[in-house]
Structures are given as structure tokens and as C-alpha cells.
Write a protein that holds these residues in place. Structure first.
Motif, PDB file in Angstrom:
ATOM      1  N   THR A 251      65.543  61.990  37.548  1.00 46.78           N
ATOM      2  CA  THR A 251      65.232  62.477  36.211  1.00 46.78           C
ATOM      3  C   THR A 251      66.054  63.724  35.907  1.00 46.78           C
ATOM      4  O   THR A 251      66.180  64.620  36.743  1.00 46.78           O
ATOM      5  CB  THR A 251      63.734  62.798  36.082  1.00 46.78           C
ATOM      6  N   ILE A 252      66.612  63.767  34.708  1.00 47.19           N
ATOM      7  CA  ILE A 252      67.410  64.912  34.272  1.00 47.19           C
ATOM      8  C   ILE A 252      66.620  65.677  33.221  1.00 47.19           C
ATOM      9  O   ILE A 252      66.156  65.101  32.232  1.00 47.19           O
ATOM     10  CB  ILE A 252      68.761  64.464  33.685  1.00 47.19           C
ATOM     11  N   TYR A 253      66.458  66.964  33.436  1.00 49.77           N
ATOM     12  CA  TYR A 253      65.769  67.834  32.491  1.00 49.77           C
ATOM     13  C   TYR A 253      66.803  68.766  31.872  1.00 49.77           C
ATOM     14  O   TYR A 253      67.535  69.457  32.579  1.00 49.77           O
ATOM     15  CB  TYR A 253      64.683  68.639  33.191  1.00 49.77           C
ATOM     16  N   LYS A 254      66.848  68.746  30.559  1.00 51.22           N
ATOM     17  CA  LYS A 254      67.809  69.559  29.823  1.00 51.22           C
ATOM     18  C   LYS A 254      67.082  70.735  29.178  1.00 51.22           C
ATOM     19  O   LYS A 254      66.076  70.549  28.494  1.00 51.22           O
ATOM     20  CB  LYS A 254      68.489  68.708  28.747  1.00 51.22           C
TER      21      LYS A 254
ATOM     22  N   THR B 147      65.322  59.368  32.939  1.00 53.08           N
ATOM     23  CA  THR B 147      65.833  59.607  31.600  1.00 53.08           C
ATOM     24  C   THR B 147      66.074  61.095  31.466  1.00 53.08           C
ATOM     25  O   THR B 147      65.811  61.856  32.388  1.00 53.08           O
ATOM     26  CB  THR B 147      64.829  59.104  30.548  1.00 53.08           C
ATOM     27  N   THR B 148      66.584  61.511  30.319  1.00 49.36           N
ATOM     28  CA  THR B 148      66.798  62.929  30.075  1.00 49.36           C
ATOM     29  C   THR B 148      65.640  63.474  29.245  1.00 49.36           C
ATOM     30  O   THR B 148      65.337  62.948  28.183  1.00 49.36           O
ATOM     31  CB  THR B 148      68.124  63.175  29.339  1.00 49.36           C
TER      32      THR B 148
ATOM     33  N   GLU C 286      64.074  66.848  27.382  1.00 48.45           N
ATOM     34  CA  GLU C 286      64.516  68.123  26.841  1.00 48.45           C
ATOM     35  C   GLU C 286      63.345  69.077  26.652  1.00 48.45           C
ATOM     36  O   GLU C 286      62.266  68.677  26.246  1.00 48.45           O
ATOM     37  CB  GLU C 286      65.229  67.913  25.496  1.00 48.45           C
TER      38      GLU C 286
ATOM     39  N   THR D 136      68.438  68.282  37.742  1.00 45.25           N
ATOM     40  CA  THR D 136      68.223  66.915  38.201  1.00 45.25           C
ATOM     41  C   THR D 136      67.326  66.922  39.428  1.00 45.25           C
ATOM     42  O   THR D 136      67.564  67.663  40.386  1.00 45.25           O
ATOM     43  CB  THR D 136      69.561  66.232  38.548  1.00 45.25           C
TER      44      THR D 136
ATOM     45  N   HIS E 112      71.285  71.641  32.893  1.00 44.48           N
ATOM     46  CA  HIS E 112      70.719  70.363  33.307  1.00 44.48           C
ATOM     47  C   HIS E 112      70.170  70.507  34.720  1.00 44.48           C
ATOM     48  O   HIS E 112      70.872  70.952  35.631  1.00 44.48           O
ATOM     49  CB  HIS E 112      71.770  69.256  33.267  1.00 44.48           C
TER      50      HIS E 112
END
Length: 603
Positions: A395-398, A140-141, A143, A390, A388
Motif C-alpha cells: 500500500t502506498i500512502y501519499k 492502492t494509493t 492520500e 510504502t 510517498h
């Protein structure tokens, strides 16, 4: 209680009820649900899991009716929603019952957490000793304000500073542990004793930042042992026993001239401005020695080779003189680099291990801020205030900003969008990690001390390049730290594991006298531990990375220069104490301050 099954680690909790730690029970159903969920979180954390890892929840409710649904749903939703807004949605089962095992209990909860090969949160204390297992994180993203890539000293220090400044931060560490090139490990033969397979020493006077951290976290230090004679093996194979003030070969005058010239040239270096270095001397260290008229003396060239490999893990033909002299200057000079005592780089040891410093820093961060098994695949900058990151798990970290706190040579494992500027790419591709290994030889007694030896063995032949006594007499732990570096390490690495171990032990036996009783004692190992840092995934070498001739002048400023929202830390970017824990800590502080200053102007 939990049970763990299979190589993938399925974590099954036993039924968690609402009993408090003092044995009392809440009276209302809402309070029982909340306490049972709190108990479940504690159990999951102890097992190395996280609420986001849960794949199935089962509730047992006494005298269930729909009026209790709101209390249950609200509490469970809070459990499954992390601080960054990501919500886990596991399968749930509700089982109405007439009573539970405890007469006071009205609610019981069980959980199954799925463990795969993705990220998991760092847990205090466990990671220093054992490889904790891996728990899955949903793709998931997530933040946050800042992402720190790398959980070594520099990265965790940067995260600490950002958290102290009020910003949310996530540290992404590719390996199963934090600490980077530090690795404290308990001995199997003496579990109370800790040895260092990575960074080991600090200094109260010359490394004030890291020393202050030991005081802040109440960590005890111990002075490095300094009494006794050292053993030196020269280029011709001859072995000398000498005290610390004696010259150990007939070419001592030439070697001392080399050391004096080295110190004088290093002192002239400006470690913050790189274009002042004389262009004529911006050659390899081997060529620099030749320029000084000392290349024809084999003792000098051997000393230069040993010094270069010991300090940065590379040969004189590979190292730029500007880079090496800058490194010596940044470490307070030649004597500081090679010595113990109050002024030496090898001055104090941490009783609980150097990893306890980074653990203490990480333990101040909110739970789930440090993610292990999270190698970064890509970093994409989308706007002036959005990045972003990845990981290999998907998993995507914003975030608003990113701090790179990994070795410069490992940037090549990450895809940057847009690509790094040409100068930064040129720097990355020209940076060479040190070729390094460290072995800890542990004995049942400090036999070298018993015959008046310091435990300091040096050889320009190898495989032992240099060593120190790293014993803790109070814990009956008697160990020598053996270092294998540079060209010697390259050849030694080619041997199989047992042959590498045997080569070190037999060389030590040779250094103390092959036919003497000391040789037998040297061979009588109680425990052998070793890390080949050159082969460490996501690191690739130690104690630092090296630049060739002309590179520091050309790319020195670029090394630390931000690229959009990406800032650069890591021990190599330090101005002082590059390759040491002090340098890593101060580099992390510098990078964090850059980010805090940028964010302050954008808020």
C-alpha cells in the motif's frame, strides 16, 4: 453475526437486514438498504475488518425491479469508497426473492471479507488484551495530509494533535497493537486485573502533560505502594534488608559521594543546548567515574553499573557521560529517577493500564486512521509538498508531511529516497537500544507486605536487577514487577524460556532467604508473564536508546532536525523525560506543532 475460518481469517457475515437497534424497521426500500449496510459495517468492525476487506457481496431483494438499482448502487458505492477516495470493487451477486425471514424485511445483505497478512484498522479496546487478527487492504494509493510512522505514545499523540488542528492523518503501526513500549495485559488468573509489561508510572507534579490526559479521558490513578523495607544485594553477594533511609553497605559514604557528584553534574547540563558540556568530561560513564577518583571502590562501580543498566539498559562503558547526565537532568534528577512518592518517577499507576491512555487518544481519530500490521518499507520525497510512504503490504500512502515516531535505531529498516543526510545516518547507526526485559510475578497473596517488605528488590549481580510492587489490592491482584537489564540481561537472554523464568524465581527466593518460608512463597507463582523488549520486532530494546561519548554534543540537534518533509518525534527526541511516557507525549506534540506550522505556511 460473523464466522471466521482458517488461519487467513475469511470473515463471513450472516444476512444483515434493516432492523434498527430499537427493533423498528424503515418503511422504504432506500431506507432499508441504508440501514442494512450500516448494520453490516458494525458487524465488520466488531470482527476486526473494514469495508475495503470485502471480496464478495450478496444482496437479497424482495420484488426486485430496475427502479431500485440507483438506491442500491449509490449506497453500496458509498460503503466501498473510503474517506481517502480508494474504492474497493468486490464481486457482487443479486438474488431476487419473494420474501425474507422477517416479514418486515425487503432487503438483506451478506459479505465475505478476505483476511491476509496486510494492514488492518485498529479497533478500540480489543488490541490491549488480544492480538486481533489481520485483514487485507487492497494495494492502492491512499492520500492524506500527514503520515505518522509508529503507533506508540508519541505517534498517536502527534496524530491526535494534527486531527485536532483539522488535518487528516494516518498512523502506520508495524505491530499488531498500538502503544509502543507500553503494554497493558489482563491476567489469565484474574481477568479483572491488569498488569504492565512495559511503561507503568506517571507523576502528577513533574509529568503534567500525561497526567492531564488521564484527567481529560477520565482515567483513574492509584499511588505507588511505598511502605516497607527493601532488599539489596551488593557486589560481594551479601544481602541487606534496610528501610528506605538506611545505607545498605559499608561503602555508603563513597556511594553517596558518587550520587552527589552525579546530581551536581546533571544539574549543570543544558538539556536544550548540547555544546556547553565540558569536552574533558565527554567520555564514557565508566571513565567519568574514574575521573572523579571513585573507580577503585567496587561499591561505587557496582552502583554505577546498576544505575546505568536500570535507567537506560546499557553498561557504563557504552554510555556517554554527557548523554547520561542529560538524561538524569531531563528526568528531574537522581532522586526522581529512582524513587516513588509525590516527587518520584514511580508515583502513580493507571487503574485501567497505561495502554488506556493511547487507546483513548486513538479513539478520537476517524475510523481507519490507525493501521496495524503496517511496517514501512520506504519513504520517498518527490516534491516540496509530497511524500510517498510504502508499507510491506504494497500500500502506498501519499502525504504532504511525515512524522517518524519510532525508535531511532529502527530507521535502518526503512529505505529513504533521497537518503537521509550523513549526520542523520551517523546518528542512526550509532544509537544503541537498551537491553531490557520485564517480568510480572503474580501471587495469591502479597506475602512480602505481610512481613514488612516494600517489594523493592535490587541486585548488582542479577538476574533480578530491580523490582517494584505493582499490586492492585482492590482487585485481589498481588504482583511484583521484575526488571532485567544491561549486561545481566544479555547473559540471561541466552537461556531458554523456562530457564529464564526459573532464574528469576530462584533469585527472588535467594533474596528473601533460600532456607526461609519466604523462599517457598516466592516460588509459589500463580502466574508468570514476561516481555523481552530486546527481542521485540520493530522496537529492539527499552526503555530508550543510548548514545556513546561525544555523540550528544555532535548529533543532539540533528536528532530532532526535520529532513525535507520528514519530521522526527519519538520519546528519544524529547527534551524532558526521555524514555518515559511523558517524554513520548511531549515529543509527539512538538513534532505535530512543527508540521502544523509548516502546513499553515503552505496552505
Amino acid at each position: 453475526m460473523v464466522s471466521v475460518e482458517g488461519s487467513g481469517r475469511t470473515i463471513r457475515t450472516s444476512g444483515q437486514v434493516a432492523q434498527r437497534s430499537d427493533g423498528t424497521w424503515p418503511s422504504s426500500m432506500a431506507e432499508q438498504i441504508q440501514q442494512a449496510v450500516t448494520n453490516l459495517e458494525t458487524v465488520l468492525k466488531a470482527a476486526g475488518a473494514f469495508p475495503r476487506d470485502i471480496v464478495h457481496l450478496r444482496f437479497y431483494v424482495v420484488d426486485w425491479d430496475i427502479s431500485k438499482a440507483n438506491d442500491l448502487v449509490t449506497t453500496i458505492l458509498a460503503l466501498l469508497t473510503d474517506k481517502y477516495g480508494a474504492t474497493n470493487t468486490p464481486l457482487t451477486t443479486l438474488v431476487p426473492v419473494t420474501k425474507l425471514a422477517f416479514p418486515e424485511a425487503s432487503f438483506e445483505i451478506e459479505a465475505i471479507a478476505s483476511a491476509g497478512n496486510a494492514s488492518r484498522p485498529w479497533i478500540p479496546d480489543r488490541d490491549m488484551i488480544h492480538k486481533a487478527s489481520i485483514s487485507a487492504v487492497s494495494t492502492t494509493t491512499v492520500e492524506t495530509d500527514v503520515i505518522v510512522v509508529g503507533g506508540g505514545f508519541s505517534g498517536v499523540m502527534a496524530a491526535y494533535e494534527l486531527n485536532q488542528a483539522g488535518y487528516s492523518v494516518i498512523v502506520l503501526e508495524a505491530k499488531h497493537r498500538i502503544g509502543g513500549r507500553s503494554r497493558s495485559q489482563r491476567l489469565k488468573t484474574n481477568p479483572d486485573a491488569i498488569v504492565e509489561l512495559g511503561a507503568t508510572w506517571i507523576n502528577e507534579k513533574t509529568q503534567p502533560t500525561i497526567y492531564a490526559l488521564t484527567k481529560r479521558f477520565g482515567l483513574k490513578t492509584e499511588a505507588q505502594h511505598t511502605e516497607g523495607d527493601q532488599i539489596y544485594q551488593g557486589y560481594d553477594g551479601k544481602i541487606y534488608r534496610c528501610d528506605m533511609n538506611q545505607n545498605h553497605n559499608e561503602n555508603a559514604q563513597h556511594v553517596q559521594k558518587f550520587v552527589n557528584l552525579l546530581d551536581e553534574a546533571a544539574e549543570k547540563c543544558n538539556i536544550r543546548t548540547f555544546d556547553e558540556f565540558p569536552e574533558a568530561e565527554d567520555v564514557t560513564m565508566a571513565e567519568w567515574v574514574a575521573q572523579k577518583g571513585l573507580a577503585d571502590n567496587p561499591a561505587v562501580t557496582a552502583t554505577c553499573r546498576l544505575l546505568c543498566s536500570a535507567v537506560v539498559g546499557r553498561e557504563p562503558e557504552e554510555i556517554g557521560a554527557h548523554y547520561f547526565l542529560d538524561y538524569i537532568k531531563s528526568s528531574y534528577g537522581y532522586v526522581s529517577v529512582v524513587s516513588e512518592g509525590d516527587e518520584g518517577a514511580q508515583s502513580l499507576k493507571i487503574k485501567t493500564g497505561t495502554s488506556s491512555i493511547v487507546d483513548a487518544l486513538a479513539n478520537t481519530l476517524p475510523s481507519g486512521s490507525v493501521m496495524l500490521h503496517s511496517p514501512v518499507d520506504s519513504i520517498s520525497q518527490y516534491t516540496d509538498n509530497e511524500v510517498h510512504v510504502t508499507t510491506s503490504s504494497g500500500t502506498i500512502y501519499k502525504a504532504k508531511k511525515v512524522i517518524m515516531a519510532i525508535p531511532t535505531n529502527t530507521y535502518v529498516n526503512i529505505q529513504f529516497t533521497p537518503p537521509l543526510p550523513s549526520a542523520k545516518k551517523a546518528l542512526v547507526t550509532r544509537t544503541k537500544p537498551g537491553v531490557y526485559a520485564k517480568a510480572i510475578l503474580t501471587y495469591s497473596s502479597p506475602w512480602w507486605r505481610e512481613v514488612g517488605l516494600l517489594g523493592k528488590f535490587e541486585s548488582v549481580i542479577g538476574p533480578i536487577c530491580f523490582s517494584w510492587d505493582v499490586s492492585d489490592i482492590s482487585k485481589k491482584q498481588y504482583s511484583l514487577a521484575i526488571f532485567v537489564a544491561g549486561r545481566v540481561a544479555t547473559e540471561w537472554h541466552k537461556l531458554d524460556e523456562l530457564a529464564r523464568e526459573e532464574a528469576i524465581i530462584e533469585h527472588l527466593a535467594t533474596l528473601v532467604g533460600e532456607t526461609s518460608s519466604l523462599a517457598d512463597k516466592a516460588r509459589n507463582i500463580l502466574e508468570f508473564n514476561m516481555v523481552e523488549w530486546t527481542k521485540e520486532e520493530y522496537i529492539g530494546g527499552a526503555p530508550t536508546s543510548v548514545l556513546g561519548p561525544g555523540m550528544l554534543k555532535k548529533y543532539g540537534a540533528v536528532l530532532r532536525e526535520p529532513v525535507g518533509n520528514i519530521h522526527f518525534g519519538g520519546g528519544e527526541t524529547a527534551y524532558e523525560w526521555k524514555g518515559y511516557m511523558e517524554g513520548a507525549i511531549t515529543a509527539g506534540q512538538r513534532a505535530a506543532k512543527e508540521v502544523v506550522d509548516r502546513l499553515a505556511t503552505q496552505d
